[in-house]
Design a protein around this motif. Structure first.
Motif, PDB file in Angstrom:
ATOM      1  N   ASP A 178       6.561  13.049  20.147  1.00 34.68           N
ATOM      2  CA  ASP A 178       5.522  13.110  21.173  1.00 34.68           C
ATOM      3  C   ASP A 178       4.784  11.785  21.257  1.00 34.68           C
ATOM      4  OD1 ASP A 178       5.932  15.813  21.856  1.00 34.68           O
ATOM      5  OD2 ASP A 178       4.628  16.501  20.240  1.00 34.68           O
ATOM      6  N   ALA A 179       4.447  11.232  20.076  1.00 36.78           N
ATOM      7  CA  ALA A 179       3.720   9.959  20.031  1.00 36.78           C
ATOM      8  C   ALA A 179       4.545   8.837  20.664  1.00 36.78           C
ATOM      9  CB  ALA A 179       3.359   9.616  18.585  1.00 36.78           C
ATOM     10  N   ARG A 180       5.856   8.842  20.426  1.00 38.52           N
ATOM     11  CA  ARG A 180       6.728   7.843  21.043  1.00 38.52           C
ATOM     12  C   ARG A 180       6.674   7.933  22.567  1.00 38.52           C
ATOM     13  NH1 ARG A 180       8.950   7.864  16.205  1.00 38.52           N
ATOM     14  NH2 ARG A 180      10.496   6.286  15.599  1.00 38.52           N
ATOM     15  N   LEU A 181       6.759   9.152  23.065  1.00 36.87           N
ATOM     16  CA  LEU A 181       6.759   9.335  24.516  1.00 36.87           C
ATOM     17  C   LEU A 181       5.429   8.897  25.126  1.00 36.87           C
ATOM     18  CD1 LEU A 181       8.616  12.771  24.748  1.00 36.87           C
ATOM     19  CD2 LEU A 181       9.521  10.506  25.278  1.00 36.87           C
ATOM     20  N   VAL A 182       4.316   9.185  24.437  1.00 38.97           N
ATOM     21  CA  VAL A 182       3.008   8.752  24.919  1.00 38.97           C
ATOM     22  C   VAL A 182       2.936   7.221  24.925  1.00 38.97           C
ATOM     23  CG1 VAL A 182       0.539   8.681  24.375  1.00 38.97           C
ATOM     24  CG2 VAL A 182       1.780  10.844  24.239  1.00 38.97           C
ATOM     25  N   ALA A 183       3.394   6.602  23.808  1.00 40.26           N
ATOM     26  CA  ALA A 183       3.358   5.143  23.697  1.00 40.26           C
ATOM     27  C   ALA A 183       4.226   4.481  24.759  1.00 40.26           C
ATOM     28  CB  ALA A 183       3.825   4.718  22.298  1.00 40.26           C
ATOM     29  N   LEU A 184       5.454   5.005  24.947  1.00 41.50           N
ATOM     30  CA  LEU A 184       6.367   4.422  25.921  1.00 41.50           C
ATOM     31  C   LEU A 184       5.821   4.568  27.340  1.00 41.50           C
ATOM     32  CD1 LEU A 184       9.069   3.001  26.354  1.00 41.50           C
ATOM     33  CD2 LEU A 184      10.177   5.245  26.399  1.00 41.50           C
ATOM     34  N   GLY A 185       5.280   5.740  27.632  1.00 48.00           N
ATOM     35  CA  GLY A 185       4.695   5.955  28.954  1.00 48.00           C
ATOM     36  C   GLY A 185       3.524   5.020  29.206  1.00 48.00           C
ATOM     37  N   ARG A 186       2.712   4.802  28.176  1.00 51.83           N
ATOM     38  CA  ARG A 186       1.552   3.912  28.315  1.00 51.83           C
ATOM     39  C   ARG A 186       2.011   2.473  28.588  1.00 51.83           C
ATOM     40  NH1 ARG A 186      -2.051   6.044  24.560  1.00 51.83           N
ATOM     41  NH2 ARG A 186      -2.971   7.072  26.377  1.00 51.83           N
ATOM     42  N   LEU A 187       3.026   2.022  27.863  1.00 56.73           N
ATOM     43  CA  LEU A 187       3.522   0.653  28.039  1.00 56.73           C
ATOM     44  C   LEU A 187       4.148   0.449  29.416  1.00 56.73           C
ATOM     45  CD1 LEU A 187       5.123  -0.020  24.531  1.00 56.73           C
ATOM     46  CD2 LEU A 187       2.990  -0.976  25.432  1.00 56.73           C
ATOM     47  N   LYS A 188       4.922   1.431  29.851  1.00 57.54           N
ATOM     48  CA  LYS A 188       5.605   1.300  31.144  1.00 57.54           C
ATOM     49  C   LYS A 188       4.615   1.228  32.305  1.00 57.54           C
ATOM     50  CE  LYS A 188      10.136   3.301  30.125  1.00 57.54           C
ATOM     51  NZ  LYS A 188      11.077   4.427  30.389  1.00 57.54           N
ATOM     52  N   ALA A 189       3.414   1.776  32.093  1.00 58.18           N
ATOM     53  CA  ALA A 189       2.400   1.757  33.159  1.00 58.18           C
ATOM     54  C   ALA A 189       1.654   0.426  33.217  1.00 58.18           C
ATOM     55  CB  ALA A 189       1.409   2.898  32.945  1.00 58.18           C
ATOM     56  N   LEU A 190       1.897  -0.459  32.250  1.00 57.77           N
ATOM     57  CA  LEU A 190       1.186  -1.734  32.187  1.00 57.77           C
ATOM     58  C   LEU A 190       1.923  -2.811  32.961  1.00 57.77           C
ATOM     59  CD1 LEU A 190       0.326  -1.846  28.360  1.00 57.77           C
ATOM     60  CD2 LEU A 190      -1.171  -1.105  30.222  1.00 57.77           C
ATOM     61  N   ASN A 191       1.182  -3.826  33.408  1.00 54.10           N
ATOM     62  CA  ASN A 191       1.798  -5.047  33.914  1.00 54.10           C
ATOM     63  C   ASN A 191       1.306  -6.210  33.074  1.00 54.10           C
ATOM     64  OD1 ASN A 191      -0.750  -5.983  34.998  1.00 54.10           O
ATOM     65  ND2 ASN A 191      -0.440  -4.533  36.685  1.00 54.10           N
ATOM     66  N   ASN A 192       1.799  -7.398  33.343  1.00 54.15           N
ATOM     67  CA  ASN A 192       1.469  -8.545  32.496  1.00 54.15           C
ATOM     68  C   ASN A 192       0.005  -8.956  32.554  1.00 54.15           C
ATOM     69  OD1 ASN A 192       4.073  -8.691  31.584  1.00 54.15           O
ATOM     70  ND2 ASN A 192       4.699 -10.315  32.999  1.00 54.15           N
ATOM     71  N   ASP A 193      -0.716  -8.492  33.580  1.00 54.41           N
ATOM     72  CA  ASP A 193      -2.130  -8.832  33.696  1.00 54.41           C
ATOM     73  C   ASP A 193      -3.046  -7.754  33.115  1.00 54.41           C
ATOM     74  OD1 ASP A 193      -1.666 -11.267  34.977  1.00 54.41           O
ATOM     75  OD2 ASP A 193      -1.467 -10.283  36.929  1.00 54.41           O
ATOM     76  N   SER A 194      -2.467  -6.664  32.617  1.00 53.79           N
ATOM     77  CA  SER A 194      -3.277  -5.585  32.052  1.00 53.79           C
ATOM     78  C   SER A 194      -3.998  -6.065  30.799  1.00 53.79           C
ATOM     79  CB  SER A 194      -2.400  -4.382  31.717  1.00 53.79           C
ATOM     80  OG  SER A 194      -1.759  -3.891  32.864  1.00 53.79           O
ATOM     81  N   PRO A 195      -5.235  -5.621  30.568  1.00 51.15           N
ATOM     82  CA  PRO A 195      -5.972  -6.018  29.363  1.00 51.15           C
ATOM     83  C   PRO A 195      -5.231  -5.683  28.073  1.00 51.15           C
ATOM     84  CG  PRO A 195      -7.459  -5.000  30.943  1.00 51.15           C
ATOM     85  CD  PRO A 195      -6.077  -4.821  31.487  1.00 51.15           C
ATOM     86  N   LEU A 196      -4.566  -4.512  28.025  1.00 51.22           N
ATOM     87  CA  LEU A 196      -3.847  -4.138  26.806  1.00 51.22           C
ATOM     88  C   LEU A 196      -2.666  -5.076  26.574  1.00 51.22           C
ATOM     89  CD1 LEU A 196      -3.339  -2.349  24.366  1.00 51.22           C
ATOM     90  CD2 LEU A 196      -2.182  -0.695  25.868  1.00 51.22           C
TER      91      LEU A 196
END
Length: 577
Positions: A178-196
């Motif tokens: 579950d944690a992997r899926l949350v992490a992967l989903g979070r990363l895929k929603a980012l772009n190179n200008d995202s603060p994270l």
């Protein structure tokens, strides 16, 4: 005085290679030393201020690397901006826990065994493990249903499984996947200008993923995101040690992933500093090498060990204790302590039978589980085995007390919040009281009567079952209570010894798997046996001075032919038991 480290040309290239790379490393390649020197190389760079993330897939591997980095003065305290831990802990601490779970206001809590919960929509319905239902779509997984011989209508189970997962999410409970899926989903929603994204790039100057053959496809997706974000990533692996297919591990996917690096960024470590030349020769031939593949080379202190690799040919449908007896005699001849030399197999049952150790043959029966846990504690010579036995004992006691009726073991322990494991002294006390003594107990029935007397006070008050009903007699109980032999060898699974090394190892091939495994090694067909072959490779490559492989006598000639090497004359010997 510690001998100065003199890297091989291959090691030196990995240590000094800047940017991302895909590194294949044979067993005993000195990876830990290479990682330490890579850290030193980076930290010695003028102006280097960013962190290095050291990730692996087992606590044992992480602990060893952490200790050695600290001894070398390469890790500060506190460790920031660096990170050293398992891949799971990295995802949890960097990408999940700080941000929460999408769609849930609850504090995230990690419960590793959530998937072991059973789905039972109404009283009398057959309980089905939650892992039989896809965590994303909610649909039943046909392969797992076939394994359990389930062919009835599952409408009610499907509804209940979805409701269970919704409750877990509402409470903030996740397992590792579950944690992997949350992490992967979070990363895929980012772009190179995202603060994270910017903060991760600013923090980490390099991410090193060791034992990457233990990745699953989602892990590879996460690594690919870091590559795309411009963070240098070193992926270090041995594809022949990919043995976690049962939890979604990769094999062919890893080969495809390697192509993303290009030929100039694919490095190799083929020098084996662990094993004798005879063992290295045999283990190299357990790979299914492509044409022109370079075999590994023995370079370490045990290179010249004269002991051949022994093929112990046994008769019968199950593994006899004569395997352990002969292995013990070989170990004695080399004057090695038996407790340092395990017998390993795909299942602990096969390894235990090879040593004449007590086994839990009760198929989950509570009395047999209790007997096996007590026996395991006193027949385990390594810390990990004793810890596992104590935990199994604790599970049995909690089951008896009625605490695990609606919760998994990890859910119960998380709710308890017992970080210091205060239950351990009591479990040690119970194990001491329940240790089988033939003079005192006479037989299995005598031991069971004593166990009932000791544990009856632990039944829940007001319950409708007596201790005799909870701890029922089982025909296999006597087998589970067999006193351990005095030889001192331990029985281990291949998965449990991955990443370790021992002076001597005996690997056991079962009659059920040996034929298909050897057929795959011989012809490349029967692909269902590919992971079984990799398990043999992992088990055999743990050995430093002495390797024995126990195999059914009907297959030993084929295996002898496949492992023979004209350039390694005298390196292989067959023993008929």
């Amino acid at each position: 005085m510690m001998k100065a480290f003199m890297p091989t040309d291959e090691q030196k290239k990995v240590i000094t290679f800047d940017g991302s790379a895909f590194v294949t490393a044979c067993p005993g390649a000195g990876k830990t030393r290479v990682l330490i020197e890579r850290a030193r190389h980076l930290l010695d760079k003028k102006g280097w201020k960013r962190g290095i993330a050291f990730l692996s897939f087992t606590e044992v591997a992480v602990s060893e690397l952490d200790a050695r980095l600290r001894r070398e003065g390469l890790l500060p305290s506190p460790v920031m901006p660096h990170f050293i831990g398992t891949f799971d802990s990295f995802l949890w601490r960097v990408l999940v826990a700080p941000f929460g779970i999408p769609g849930s206001l609850a504090r995230p809590r990690l419960i590793p065994d959530l998937e072991l919960r059973e789905v039972q929509p109404y009283e009398g319905a057959r309980p089905i493990p939650l892992n039989c239902f896809n965590r994303v779509t909610g649909e039943a997984i046909p392969e797992k249903l076939r394994e359990l011989k389930i062919d009835f209508n599952l409408k009610a189970h499907l509804t209940t499984a979805k409701k269970m997962r919704a409750r877990f999410k509402e409470r903030g409970e996740l397992d590792y996947q579950d944690a992997r899926l949350v992490a992967l989903g979070r990363l895929k929603a980012l772009n190179n200008d995202s603060p994270l994204t910017k903060s991760l790039v600013a923090r980490f100057g390099e991410i090193i993923v060791d034992e990457a053959q233990d990745c699953n496809p989602d892990d590879l997706g996460i690594i690919e995101w870091f590559l795309g974000a411009g963070i240098p990533v070193k992926v270090i692996c041995d594809p022949n040690q990919s043995i976690y297919g049962f939890r979604g591990g990769v094999s062919t996917e890893l080969d495809a992933f390697a192509t993303k690096f290009g030929d100039d960024r694919r490095l190799s470590l083929t020098g084996n500093f662990r094993s004798s030349k005879h063992i290295v020769a045999a283990v190299s031939r357990l790979k299914r090498p492509e044409t022109g593949h370079a075999y590994d080379e023995a370079l370490g202190e045990h290179r010249g060990e004269p002991s051949p690799v022994y093929l112990l040919a046994y008769k019968g449908q199950s593994v006899p204790s004569s395997v352990g007896t002969h292995f013990g005699s070989l170990v004695t001849q080399l004057k090695i302590a038996a407790k340092e030399c395990p017998v390993v197999a795909a299942t602990r049952l096969s390894a235990s039978r090879a040593l004449g150790l007590p086994v839990d043959s009760g198929f989950g029966h509570l009395a047999c589980r209790l007997a096996a846990a007590v026996g395991d504690l006193y027949s385990s010579f390594e810390l990990g085995g004793r810890q596992e036995a104590l935990e199994q004992m604790h599970r049995v006691v909690l089951t008896l007390e009625g605490h695990l009726t609606l919760k998994t073991y990890r859910q119960h322990m998380d709710a308890l919040g017992d970080r210091h494991q205060s239950w351990r002294p009591e479990m040690l006390r119970l194990c001491k009281l329940l240790r089988y003594d033939q003079e005192k107990h006479k037989d299995a029935d005598g031991w069971l009567d004593a166990a009932r007397g000791i544990l009856k006070e632990r039944l829940p008050s007001g319950g409708d079952r007596s201790i005799n009903q909870v701890l029922r007699r089982h025909e296999k109980l006597a087998e589970a209570l067999l006193p351990p032999p005095l030889h001192g060898h331990s029985a281990r699974t291949i998965h449990s010894v991955k990443g370790a090394e021992f002076p001597a190892v005996c690997v056991v091939l079962s009659t059920a798997k040996a034929k298909g495994l050897i057929e795959h090694l011989e012809t490349g067909t029967n692909h269902t046996m590919a992971e079984e072959l990799r398990k043999l490779y992992v088990g055999a490559s743990r050995a430093q001075r002495l390797l024995a492989i126990a195999t059914p006598h009907t297959q030993v000639k084929k295996l002898e032919k496949l492992l023979s090497n004209p350039a390694n004359s005298g390196g292989l010997r067959v023993v008929n038991l």
